[in-house]
Enzyme design. Structure first.
Site, PDB file in Angstrom:
ATOM      1  N   CYS A 137       7.253  -5.241  15.016  1.00 41.46           N
ATOM      2  CA  CYS A 137       6.994  -4.284  16.097  1.00 41.46           C
ATOM      3  C   CYS A 137       5.568  -4.527  16.595  1.00 41.46           C
ATOM      4  O   CYS A 137       4.654  -4.736  15.793  1.00 41.46           O
ATOM      5  CB  CYS A 137       7.165  -2.860  15.589  1.00 41.46           C
ATOM      6  N   CYS A 151      -1.539   6.269   9.909  1.00 46.27           N
ATOM      7  CA  CYS A 151      -0.217   5.764  10.258  1.00 46.27           C
ATOM      8  C   CYS A 151      -0.332   4.445  11.026  1.00 46.27           C
ATOM      9  O   CYS A 151      -1.097   4.345  11.977  1.00 46.27           O
ATOM     10  CB  CYS A 151       0.466   6.816  11.116  1.00 46.27           C
ATOM     11  N   CYS A 166       6.920  -7.183   6.633  1.00 50.24           N
ATOM     12  CA  CYS A 166       8.114  -6.746   7.363  1.00 50.24           C
ATOM     13  C   CYS A 166       8.524  -7.853   8.320  1.00 50.24           C
ATOM     14  O   CYS A 166       7.681  -8.511   8.924  1.00 50.24           O
ATOM     15  CB  CYS A 166       7.817  -5.469   8.140  1.00 50.24           C
ATOM     16  N   CYS A 190       3.604   8.435   1.280  1.00 52.21           N
ATOM     17  CA  CYS A 190       4.175   7.428   2.180  1.00 52.21           C
ATOM     18  C   CYS A 190       4.406   6.158   1.355  1.00 52.21           C
ATOM     19  O   CYS A 190       3.453   5.560   0.847  1.00 52.21           O
ATOM     20  CB  CYS A 190       3.197   7.194   3.333  1.00 52.21           C
ATOM     21  N   GLU A 230       0.817  -1.205   0.000  1.00 47.92           N
ATOM     22  CA  GLU A 230       0.000   0.000   0.000  1.00 47.92           C
ATOM     23  C   GLU A 230       0.855   1.261   0.000  1.00 47.92           C
ATOM     24  O   GLU A 230       1.955   1.297   0.555  1.00 47.92           O
ATOM     25  CB  GLU A 230      -0.951  -0.024   1.197  1.00 47.92           C
TER      26      GLU A 230
HETATM   27  S1  SF4 Z   1       6.979  -0.406  12.465  1.00 46.42           S
HETATM   28 FE1  SF4 Z   1       8.323  -2.202  12.730  1.00 46.42          FE
HETATM   29  S2  SF4 Z   1       7.122  -3.967  11.954  1.00 46.42           S
HETATM   30 FE2  SF4 Z   1       6.129  -2.082  11.205  1.00 46.42          FE
HETATM   31  S3  SF4 Z   1       6.969  -1.770   9.151  1.00 46.42           S
HETATM   32 FE3  SF4 Z   1       8.194  -0.520  10.581  1.00 46.42          FE
HETATM   33  S4  SF4 Z   1       9.911  -1.876  11.178  1.00 46.42           S
HETATM   34 FE4  SF4 Z   1       8.348  -3.176  10.240  1.00 46.42          FE
END
Ligand code: SF4
Length: 388
Positions: free
Chosen positions: A131, A357, A127, A120, A107
């Site tokens: 997190c 976000c 990922c 963005c 996206e």
């Molecule tokens: S916040 Fe952490 S898990 Fe999310 S895209 Fe960024 S690095 Fe990856």
């Protein structure tokens, strides 16, 4: 034993893969032109047609000879990623779901704000860093995006607004590498894509207006300072290692002190002064939003040149966290402002289309099986809640 005629062999040969010119930085485009026996200035012409004029058909490149165009058609293409959906929020934010070659979706979001348009951009399919407050992390990881898939997000956003030539009306004034993925884990492709964002033959955006946001891959951040001069943002979210280890697991490898030191080294390598790191801090109710934690953050950043961007947590389906109250956000902001640290609160944009976000999900063919584990945990919690 079987024998194969040359005719049979010819029918089974795989087609020659064409070079996608959309993803070639200036240096690589020059090398490509030289490899075809052309002068290197042809690279500038090609870059201008692609990135200034949004052209994806060689026949429209009227200042390029017919012979060279024919040659290009044989071995090259200009292939942007395919847009699967496009949604526009009531506040004007626009989000695209883009199909990449593996069939997954990533996206991209454009946030218009007066004369400013911030895009963005995603750098990976999913990922790997997980997190705890991030919807992309819950999707697991599939692969890195190619340069064409990264810069293609800029190209298709401009196309969507019918805003080529991109040198006239600037729909995109700022780019933040803050979409899906950790950009420093896709280092070479992200660096090449950012070079096209900055290049006058690409999108000509100032280095101050292209921002790479990292969760803290320290060795890659050190490398970045050697090859790029874009603005820098870090995802901090906690003032102590114990809490940050839970929120941003890569902190266990590169703790806060190491990350802040790497930012200082990054700026030491830049020729211009007075540029500071943006510190992103997602405020999560009852987790990191107390006045004591605000004071701890102020103490941590007392001598660290920065501005802080507070982001009230945006809930998403598999998350365990809640958005803080407005009072908690105001209180946190006040403590930092009283400590003379420039602090802004990011306004929520595009939440009616899940473009706010932390809400970017896409659709990831997850190699890590993490999305299944998160869904299983989520279902278990839901079942317990229903029984209770
Ligand atoms: S916040 Fe952490 S898990 Fe999310 S895209 Fe960024 S690095 Fe990856």
């Amino acid at each position: 034993m079987t024998t194969e005629t040359s005719e049979q062999h010819a029918t089974t040969q795989a087609p020659v893969e064409k070079t996608n010119l959309l993803g070639l930085s200036r240096e690589k485009m020059e090398a490509f032109c030289l490899s075809l026996g052309e002068k290197s200035f042809r690279a500038q012409q090609l870059l201008k047609w692609i990135h200034h004029h949004g052209v994806d058909d060689f026949d429209e490149m009227t200042n390029i000879s017919k012979n060279f165009r024919a040659q290009l058609k044989e071995c090259a293409e200009i292939r942007p990623p395919e847009v699967v959906t496009e949604k526009t929020s009531k506040d004007g934010t626009r989000k695209w779901a883009v199909k990449v070659t593996s069939g997954s979706l990533v996206e991209t979001v454009l946030i218009p704000d007066g004369d400013r348009g911030t895009l963005c951009v995603s750098s990976q399919v999913g990922c790997s860093l997980d997190c705890s407050f991030c919807s992309t992390g819950k999707q697991g990881f599939q692969r890195d995006l190619t340069v064409a898939e990264i810069i293609g997000q800029v190209w298709l956003a401009i196309k969507s607004y019918d805003a080529f030539p991109s040198t006239n009306k600037k729909i995109i004034t700022n780019v933040v590498m803050m979409g899906m993925g950790e950009p420093l884990l896709n280092f070479d492709n992200v660096v090449d894509a950012m070079s096209l964002m900055l290049d006058d033959f690409g999108y000509g955006i100032s280095k101050r207006r292209v921002t790479l946001s990292t969760s803290g891959v320290v060795p890659a951040l050190d490398r970045l300072g050697d090859v790029s001069s874009v603005s820098l943002a870090i995802s901090l979210h906690a003032a102590d290692d114990e809490l940050r280890n839970q929120l941003v697991p890569i902190n266990k490898r590169y703790p806060i002190a190491e990350l802040l030191a790497a930012c200082t080294r990054y700026w030491d390598k830049q020729s211009d002064t007075h540029r500071v790191t943006t510190v992103e801090y997602t405020l999560i109710a009852g987790v990191n939003d107390s006045p004591e934690q605000a004071h701890a953050l102020a103490r941590l950043l007392k001598d660290f040149p920065c501005k802080i961007n507070l982001i009230p947590f945006n809930p998403f389906p598999l998350s365990d966290y809640e958005r803080p109250s407005k009072r908690a956000v105001d209180r946190f902001w006040q403590v930092l402002s009283n400590s003379n640290i420039v602090t802004t609160v990011r306004s929520t944009r595009g939440d009616d289309i899940d473009a706010a976000c932390g809400q970017l999900i896409g659709q990831v063919a997850d190699r890590t099986k993490r999305s299944e584990r998160h869904k299983a945990n989520y279902n278990q919690v839901q079942a317990v809640n229903i029984i209770e």
